[in-house]
Scaffold this motif. Structure first.
Motif, PDB file in Angstrom:
ATOM      1  N   ASP B 248       1.349  -1.454   0.098  1.00 28.35           N
ATOM      2  CA  ASP B 248      -0.659   0.063   0.335  1.00 28.35           C
ATOM      3  C   ASP B 248       1.082   1.968   0.202  1.00 28.35           C
ATOM      4  O   ASP B 248       1.419   1.252   0.617  1.00 28.35           O
ATOM      5  N   GLN B 249       0.052   2.719  -0.138  1.00 29.74           N
ATOM      6  CA  GLN B 249       1.362   3.135  -0.366  1.00 29.74           C
ATOM      7  C   GLN B 249       0.389   4.533   1.247  1.00 29.74           C
ATOM      8  O   GLN B 249      -0.452   4.127   1.509  1.00 29.74           O
ATOM      9  N   ILE B 250       1.572   4.859   2.261  1.00 27.80           N
ATOM     10  CA  ILE B 250       1.423   5.314   3.241  1.00 27.80           C
ATOM     11  C   ILE B 250       1.377   6.654   3.246  1.00 27.80           C
ATOM     12  O   ILE B 250       2.267   7.761   1.882  1.00 27.80           O
ATOM     13  N   MET B 251       0.237   7.782   3.461  1.00 30.16           N
ATOM     14  CA  MET B 251       0.061   9.122   2.669  1.00 30.16           C
ATOM     15  C   MET B 251      -0.839   9.982   3.143  1.00 30.16           C
ATOM     16  O   MET B 251      -0.381   9.590   5.274  1.00 30.16           O
ATOM     17  N   MET B 252      -0.207  11.378   3.402  1.00 32.66           N
ATOM     18  CA  MET B 252      -0.732  12.447   4.267  1.00 32.66           C
ATOM     19  C   MET B 252      -0.827  13.777   3.333  1.00 32.66           C
ATOM     20  O   MET B 252      -1.114  13.584   2.268  1.00 32.66           O
ATOM     21  N   VAL B 253      -1.885  14.525   4.507  1.00 33.60           N
ATOM     22  CA  VAL B 253      -2.615  15.424   4.001  1.00 33.60           C
ATOM     23  C   VAL B 253      -1.071  16.809   3.884  1.00 33.60           C
ATOM     24  O   VAL B 253      -1.065  16.682   4.800  1.00 33.60           O
ATOM     25  N   THR B 254      -1.261  16.820   2.743  1.00 36.00           N
ATOM     26  CA  THR B 254      -0.149  17.727   2.733  1.00 36.00           C
ATOM     27  C   THR B 254      -0.251  20.177   3.398  1.00 36.00           C
ATOM     28  O   THR B 254       0.229  19.893   4.512  1.00 36.00           O
ATOM     29  N   LYS B 255      -1.450  19.817   3.342  1.00 32.91           N
ATOM     30  CA  LYS B 255      -2.132  21.266   3.938  1.00 32.91           C
ATOM     31  C   LYS B 255      -1.752  21.284   5.621  1.00 32.91           C
ATOM     32  O   LYS B 255      -1.507  22.559   5.626  1.00 32.91           O
ATOM     33  N   ILE B 256      -2.066  20.525   6.126  1.00 29.37           N
ATOM     34  CA  ILE B 256      -2.086  20.284   7.496  1.00 29.37           C
ATOM     35  C   ILE B 256      -0.255  20.877   8.704  1.00 29.37           C
ATOM     36  O   ILE B 256      -0.534  20.920   8.984  1.00 29.37           O
ATOM     37  N   THR B 257       0.597  19.999   7.356  1.00 32.88           N
ATOM     38  CA  THR B 257       1.634  20.556   8.221  1.00 32.88           C
ATOM     39  C   THR B 257       2.106  21.979   7.818  1.00 32.88           C
ATOM     40  O   THR B 257       3.356  22.840   7.420  1.00 32.88           O
ATOM     41  N   GLU B 293       2.805   4.080  19.008  1.00 32.50           N
ATOM     42  CA  GLU B 293       2.044   4.202  19.707  1.00 32.50           C
ATOM     43  C   GLU B 293       3.033   4.253  21.796  1.00 32.50           C
ATOM     44  O   GLU B 293       3.689   3.868  21.830  1.00 32.50           O
ATOM     45  N   TYR B 294       1.999   5.522  21.924  1.00 35.38           N
ATOM     46  CA  TYR B 294       2.039   6.318  22.993  1.00 35.38           C
ATOM     47  C   TYR B 294       1.343   5.712  24.367  1.00 35.38           C
ATOM     48  O   TYR B 294       0.330   5.877  23.649  1.00 35.38           O
ATOM     49  N   GLY B 295       1.362   5.471  25.492  1.00 38.62           N
ATOM     50  CA  GLY B 295       0.098   5.909  26.140  1.00 38.62           C
ATOM     51  C   GLY B 295      -0.912   7.355  26.210  1.00 38.62           C
ATOM     52  O   GLY B 295      -1.856   7.514  26.382  1.00 38.62           O
ATOM     53  N   LEU B 296       0.424   8.149  26.499  1.00 39.85           N
ATOM     54  CA  LEU B 296      -0.074  10.021  26.363  1.00 39.85           C
ATOM     55  C   LEU B 296       0.762  10.954  25.686  1.00 39.85           C
ATOM     56  O   LEU B 296       2.100  10.577  25.935  1.00 39.85           O
ATOM     57  N   ILE B 297       0.422  11.253  25.328  1.00 43.48           N
ATOM     58  CA  ILE B 297       0.790  12.798  23.815  1.00 43.48           C
ATOM     59  C   ILE B 297       0.542  13.597  24.265  1.00 43.48           C
ATOM     60  O   ILE B 297      -1.084  13.985  23.755  1.00 43.48           O
ATOM     61  N   GLN B 298       0.764  14.744  24.498  1.00 42.09           N
ATOM     62  CA  GLN B 298       0.280  16.020  24.497  1.00 42.09           C
ATOM     63  C   GLN B 298       0.741  16.889  23.639  1.00 42.09           C
ATOM     64  O   GLN B 298       2.236  17.050  23.425  1.00 42.09           O
ATOM     65  N   VAL B 299      -0.267  17.986  23.070  1.00 44.72           N
ATOM     66  CA  VAL B 299       0.008  18.495  22.200  1.00 44.72           C
ATOM     67  C   VAL B 299      -0.511  20.119  21.850  1.00 44.72           C
ATOM     68  O   VAL B 299      -1.410  20.392  22.287  1.00 44.72           O
ATOM     69  N   ASN B 300       0.677  20.959  21.594  1.00 46.77           N
ATOM     70  CA  ASN B 300       0.238  22.148  22.228  1.00 46.77           C
ATOM     71  C   ASN B 300       0.117  23.144  20.597  1.00 46.77           C
ATOM     72  O   ASN B 300       1.470  22.735  19.729  1.00 46.77           O
ATOM     73  N   PRO B 323      -3.840  14.303  13.689  1.00 53.42           N
ATOM     74  CA  PRO B 323      -3.051  15.747  12.719  1.00 53.42           C
ATOM     75  C   PRO B 323      -4.278  16.778  12.165  1.00 53.42           C
ATOM     76  O   PRO B 323      -4.179  17.612  11.930  1.00 53.42           O
ATOM     77  N   LEU B 324      -5.207  15.557  11.075  1.00 54.19           N
ATOM     78  CA  LEU B 324      -6.173  16.915  11.083  1.00 54.19           C
ATOM     79  C   LEU B 324      -7.015  17.237  11.459  1.00 54.19           C
ATOM     80  O   LEU B 324      -7.675  18.789  11.638  1.00 54.19           O
ATOM     81  N   LEU B 325      -7.191  17.490  13.227  1.00 50.50           N
ATOM     82  CA  LEU B 325      -7.758  17.876  14.427  1.00 50.50           C
ATOM     83  C   LEU B 325      -7.006  19.759  14.789  1.00 50.50           C
ATOM     84  O   LEU B 325      -7.429  20.465  15.670  1.00 50.50           O
ATOM     85  N   VAL B 326      -5.563  19.482  14.186  1.00 49.21           N
ATOM     86  CA  VAL B 326      -4.937  20.246  15.429  1.00 49.21           C
ATOM     87  C   VAL B 326      -5.287  21.863  14.675  1.00 49.21           C
ATOM     88  O   VAL B 326      -5.292  22.658  15.423  1.00 49.21           O
ATOM     89  N   PRO B 327      -5.747  22.367  13.464  1.00 49.16           N
ATOM     90  CA  PRO B 327      -6.435  23.333  13.662  1.00 49.16           C
ATOM     91  C   PRO B 327      -7.125  24.128  14.570  1.00 49.16           C
ATOM     92  O   PRO B 327      -7.313  25.074  14.371  1.00 49.16           O
ATOM     93  N   TYR B 328      -8.632  23.147  15.010  1.00 52.10           N
ATOM     94  CA  TYR B 328      -9.144  23.307  15.401  1.00 52.10           C
ATOM     95  C   TYR B 328      -8.775  23.493  17.193  1.00 52.10           C
ATOM     96  O   TYR B 328     -10.139  23.558  17.879  1.00 52.10           O
ATOM     97  N   TYR B 329      -7.645  22.784  17.745  1.00 52.80           N
ATOM     98  CA  TYR B 329      -8.001  23.153  18.836  1.00 52.80           C
ATOM     99  C   TYR B 329      -6.283  23.666  19.650  1.00 52.80           C
ATOM    100  O   TYR B 329      -5.497  23.940  18.431  1.00 52.80           O
ATOM    101  N   LYS B 330      -6.373  24.428  20.256  1.00 52.75           N
ATOM    102  CA  LYS B 330      -5.453  25.145  21.082  1.00 52.75           C
ATOM    103  C   LYS B 330      -4.443  23.288  21.875  1.00 52.75           C
ATOM    104  O   LYS B 330      -3.391  23.903  21.397  1.00 52.75           O
ATOM    105  N   LYS B 331      -4.665  22.987  22.751  1.00 52.63           N
ATOM    106  CA  LYS B 331      -4.117  21.697  22.792  1.00 52.63           C
ATOM    107  C   LYS B 331      -5.151  20.259  23.215  1.00 52.63           C
ATOM    108  O   LYS B 331      -6.052  20.080  22.902  1.00 52.63           O
ATOM    109  N   ILE B 332      -4.445  19.316  22.577  1.00 52.53           N
ATOM    110  CA  ILE B 332      -5.192  18.139  22.686  1.00 52.53           C
ATOM    111  C   ILE B 332      -3.935  16.960  23.164  1.00 52.53           C
ATOM    112  O   ILE B 332      -2.916  17.147  23.528  1.00 52.53           O
ATOM    113  N   TYR B 333      -4.957  16.233  24.213  1.00 52.82           N
ATOM    114  CA  TYR B 333      -5.104  15.538  25.011  1.00 52.82           C
ATOM    115  C   TYR B 333      -4.708  13.403  24.405  1.00 52.82           C
ATOM    116  O   TYR B 333      -6.254  13.593  23.790  1.00 52.82           O
ATOM    117  N   ILE B 334      -3.589  12.984  24.033  1.00 55.12           N
ATOM    118  CA  ILE B 334      -3.519  11.680  23.668  1.00 55.12           C
ATOM    119  C   ILE B 334      -3.915  11.008  24.130  1.00 55.12           C
ATOM    120  O   ILE B 334      -2.484  10.449  24.846  1.00 55.12           O
TER     121      ILE B 334
END
Lengths: 443, 370
Positions: B248-257, B293-300, B323-334
């Motif tokens: 298969d091909q691994i793809m990414m949306v270019t605009k979000i980065t 895979e990580y138990g907790l990832i915090q994103v600013n 990654p697609l959710l980044v523009p919608y939030y200040k902080k993301i806890y995963i």
């Protein structure tokens, strides 16, 4: 050492055969005896210890019986022999149960004991050469496979036997056929059984439990008959002629007849050494029934494990007794197909009891088979399961019937033309093809 | 048949068989030992160390038999032959994998494994809804559900749709994301990988649109042409290259980065991107998304997004969606529930504000197995 494993097929066997045929004829029984000891010692040196002691004792008993003139002394020797032979079997069946399967602990003891009994009954002259006796009682393929050749038939072969390419070829092809039966057919059956065993109770339909039971039947049949063919084939390569152990039991139309065709030499042994010691041809019906039940109790203990072995032995014994009482008479008026069907249902039930680890597990499957409780009868996973193994199921059924062998016999009889050509090609290529196919499924 | 002919035939048959036997035997004796069977994905037994004690106890025999069996010459080639024979007879099952139509590979999800877990699953769902009234529950149906028609005929397969319907009813529309319809309506597109169990980037975009759409906050739309391939020749967790080289091909949306983010992993590592390019060349390139895979990832995220924050309870299926959710939030806890060993409820309570969204984004099978 498992006879369908890499170590046996690609280490032990080639080396053994090489040494056997390089050795002078006079030393071959010694090579065979040593080979057998190594074969059994490989997995469990303790086993060989017990084996050697009991072989030595029986050799001595045999000599003593034939040398003694006192009936009483002979009787004591026989009694001691029975005791030393059956004690380990009972101990390992009930006190410290071991997983013994078809190549049971009791195998060499039966060979050894039948010799002592034959000596006692003056049917044979006792063996003077302990090496010959050792080679007979520990004869590895035969002991492993549960084939019991008569000592009377073997005595002359131990002294002198014929070697020849036709013997070898027949032996090789029998051996490979046995290997294929074990690896391809019994192997498939055990895969199906394993898949069904994994199903939780709520998912086990009536159809699943019947497939489980029928696969169990064929698993035992083709394991035992596969190993028997390997043993008979290997014995033939080594110059021995060993009797057949199976004669297409699926064609049997009564339980009595089934056991005339299934594990023939073992049943014969029990009949001769247990049944016929309790009753005679002219004995009354009650004594005959008691003898039948006792014989089958022993058979069950020998063949199965603990209580389940006992229960299945009794199950077969009761049916055989009932058949001798009236069922066979009633059966005369029943179409053969129905008789075969009824016989196999009885056999299958018995085999489920024999092979399951406890009576409650056996009952779990049996209840489901006979619609006890409200399990569903069928679901689509049954079709998928059968479809997945369909090709091997077809081969299993074909191998259980004599058609292919009949065809080959006919071809062989054809003196000219395509029939003959076909026979010759198949005869040359089939063993090699089956061998490669077996390896594919053995790895 | 003449006796001489019979004898000659016998010689031929025996010599032919012995030759084959000897060739295999010799090859088996001289060939070097292997560490691993690629086909079976199994570590092979090593030559046992000999000792008199082990020989006497029978342990050496057992170990040696396992060794000889495992290290048998050309083991994988014999196995391959077996699989070829199976395939010839239309058995589309290898290891724990179904080989479906159009080179799609599927996990074998047995009904008897998952159905008994349903009750517990439903209980957990209602518990979550009670605890966090504004929670959104998105259970992702796996490819075995959406692409079920590509499975082998009558192959046993856990019915995820039935569970989703039950769960949807018990949760109610406010808290439920209907991801089944979202993916099913696009089942002719490549929403799943062929040789991997996860959703493709395209599938992830549909999930993202469903969620944001249901929140009525969807601002950024992505088309297939907005994606670029970051890796060709991705061999996924269901691919068995020795049987059929499905890639298969691994793809990414270019605009979000567009701009760097600050990512803090629970092992103390920091990163400026949610994608880890080095992982593209690791054993499992899917770890490119979120770095694995990580138990907790915090994103600013660096976006103000009116101070909105997000807590996601997820499994690996959700990794490319974050990654697609980044523009919608200040902080993301995963939080990955299987890997997070601290008190999850306490963490959520500590980080809950009136501007925090809470989202469950897990595969059905992952959710039930938890």
């Amino acid at each position: 050492m498992v006879m369908d494993g890499v170590v046996f097929l690609f280490r032990f066997l080639p080396l053994f055969i090489l040494i056997y045929f390089l050795a002078p004829v006079s030393l071959r029984n010694f090579v065979l005896f040593m080979g057998s000891l190594i074969f059994f010692a490989w997995e469990d040196p303790m086993y060989v210890g017990i084996m050697l002691v009991s072989v030595l004792l029986d050799f001595v008993y045999g000599r003593l019986i034939s040398l003694s003139r006192s009936e009483f002394f002979s009787k004591i020797c026989l009694f001691l022999s029975i005791l030393t032979n059956t004690a380990p079997m009972v101990i390992f069946s009930f006190v410290f149960p071991i997983d013994k399967g078809i190549m049971g602990f009791g195998m060499y003891m039966m060979l050894s004991l039948s010799y002592v009994i034959a000596c006692y009954k003056k049917e044979v002259i006792s063996q003077k050469n302990p090496l010959h006796f050792g080679a007979y009682t520990t004869f590895f393929p035969v002991v492993y496979a549960g084939v019991i050749p008569n000592y009377k038939d073997m005595a002359s072969q131990l002294k002198e036997r014929e070697y020849g390419i036709l013997q070898v070829q027949k032996g090789v092809s029998k051996f490979i056929t046995g290997l294929a039966k074990k690896v391809l057919l019994a192997g498939t059956m055990s895969k199906m059984i394993a898949e069904i065993k994994e199903l939780p109770s709520g998912y086990l339909t009536v159809s699943h439990s019947w497939i489980f039971a029928i696969a169990t039947f064929f698993l035992i049949y083709f394991t035992a008959s596969g190993y028997a063919d390997m043993a008979i084939g290997l014995a033939r390569i080594l110059g021995f002629s060993v009797p057949e152990n199976f004669d297409y039991p699926v064609l049997a139309s009564s339980v009595t007849q089934f056991w005339d065709k299934f594990l023939i030499t073992v049943v014969h042994w029990f009949r001769k050494n247990v049944y016929q010691n309790i009753c005679k041809e002219k004995s009354g019906i009650l004594l005959k029934i008691i003898a039948t039940l006792i014989m089958w109790t022993f058979m069950g203990i020998w063949f199965g494990r603990g209580v389940n072995g006992l229960a299945s032995g009794l199950w077969f014994g009761v049916w055989i007794a009932l058949e001798s009482l009236f069922i066979l008479k009633v059966f005369q008026f029943v179409p053969k197909v129905v008789r075969i069907l009824v016989t196999h249902v009885i056999m299958i039930v018995g085999f489920v009891v024999m092979t399951t680890p406890s009576l409650s597990v056996a009952l779990y499957y049996l209840k489901r088979m006979f619609f006890y409780g409200n399990a569903s009868i069928f679901d689509t996973s049954v079709i998928y399961l059968l479809g997945k193994y369909s090709i091997w199921i077809v081969f299993t059924l074909l191998a259980a019937l004599p058609s292919f062998n009949h065809l080959m016999e006919k071809m062989k009889m054809a003196s000219t033309g395509s029939g003959m050509g076909f026979y010759r090609v198949v005869n040359k290529l089939l063993p090699a093809a089956l061998f490669v196919l077996s390896i594919i499924y053995l790895v | 048949m003449k006796w001489e002919d019979e004898k000659r035939d016998a010689w031929h048959a025996v010599i032919f068989l012995c030759l084959i036997w000897m060739i295999i035997l010799l090859a088996d004796l001289v060939k070097p030992d292997m560490d691993k069977s690629l086909l079976e994905n199994k570590i092979l037994a090593k030559r046992p160390v000999f000792s008199m004690e082990k020989l006497v106890s029978g342990e050496y025999a057992t170990e040696y038999e396992a060794y000889a069996q495992d290290q048998f010459v050309s083991r994988d080639k014999w196995l391959k032959l077996r699989l070829d024979i199976d395939l010839f007879f239309r058995v589309h099952e290898v290891r724990d994998i179904y080989m479906g139509d159009n080179s799609y590979m599927f996990a074998i999800l047995k009904p008897e494994k998952y159905e008994p877990l349903e009750e517990k699953g439903l209980y957990r769902i209602s518990e979550l809804v009670q605890k966090y009234p504004n929670i959104k529950l998105g259970l992702i149906p796996t490819k075995e559900c959406i692409l079920a028609e590509k499975l082998p005929f009558l192959a046993p397969n856990y019915k995820q749709k039935a569970f989703l319907e039950k769960a949807g009813v018990s949760v109610g529309e406010k808290n439920w994301l209907d991801l089944y319809s979202a993916l099913e309506s696009h089942d002719k597109e490549k929403v799943y990988y062929k040789g991997d169990s996860h959703l493709s980037m395209l599938g992830c975009i549909y999930i993202y649109e469903t969620w944001m759409g249901s929140e009525k906050r969807l601002q950024r739309f992505y088309q297939p042409e907005d994606m670029e391939t970051v890796l060709f020749g991705f061999r996924g967790n269901l691919a068995i290259p020795q049987i059929e080289d499905v890639t298969d091909q691994i793809m990414m949306v270019t605009k979000i980065t567009e701009k760097p983010v600050a990512v803090l992993y629970d092992n103390g590592l920091v990163a400026s991107s949610l994608m880890d390019k080095r992982k593209l060349y690791s054993e499992y390139p899917y770890d490119y998304y979120l770095g694995g895979e990580y138990g907790l990832i915090q994103v600013n995220t660096g976006y103000s997004a009116q101070g909105r924050e997000l807590i996601v309870l997820k499994d690996s299926y959700a990794n490319p969606i974050i990654p697609l959710l980044v523009p919608y939030y200040k902080k993301i806890y995963i939080i990955d529930e299987t890997k997070y060993h601290e008190d999850q409820d306490a963490f959520i309570e500590n980080h809950m504000t009136d501007k925090t969204d809470i989202l469950v984004l897990e595969s059905i099978t992952g959710f039930l197995e938890n």
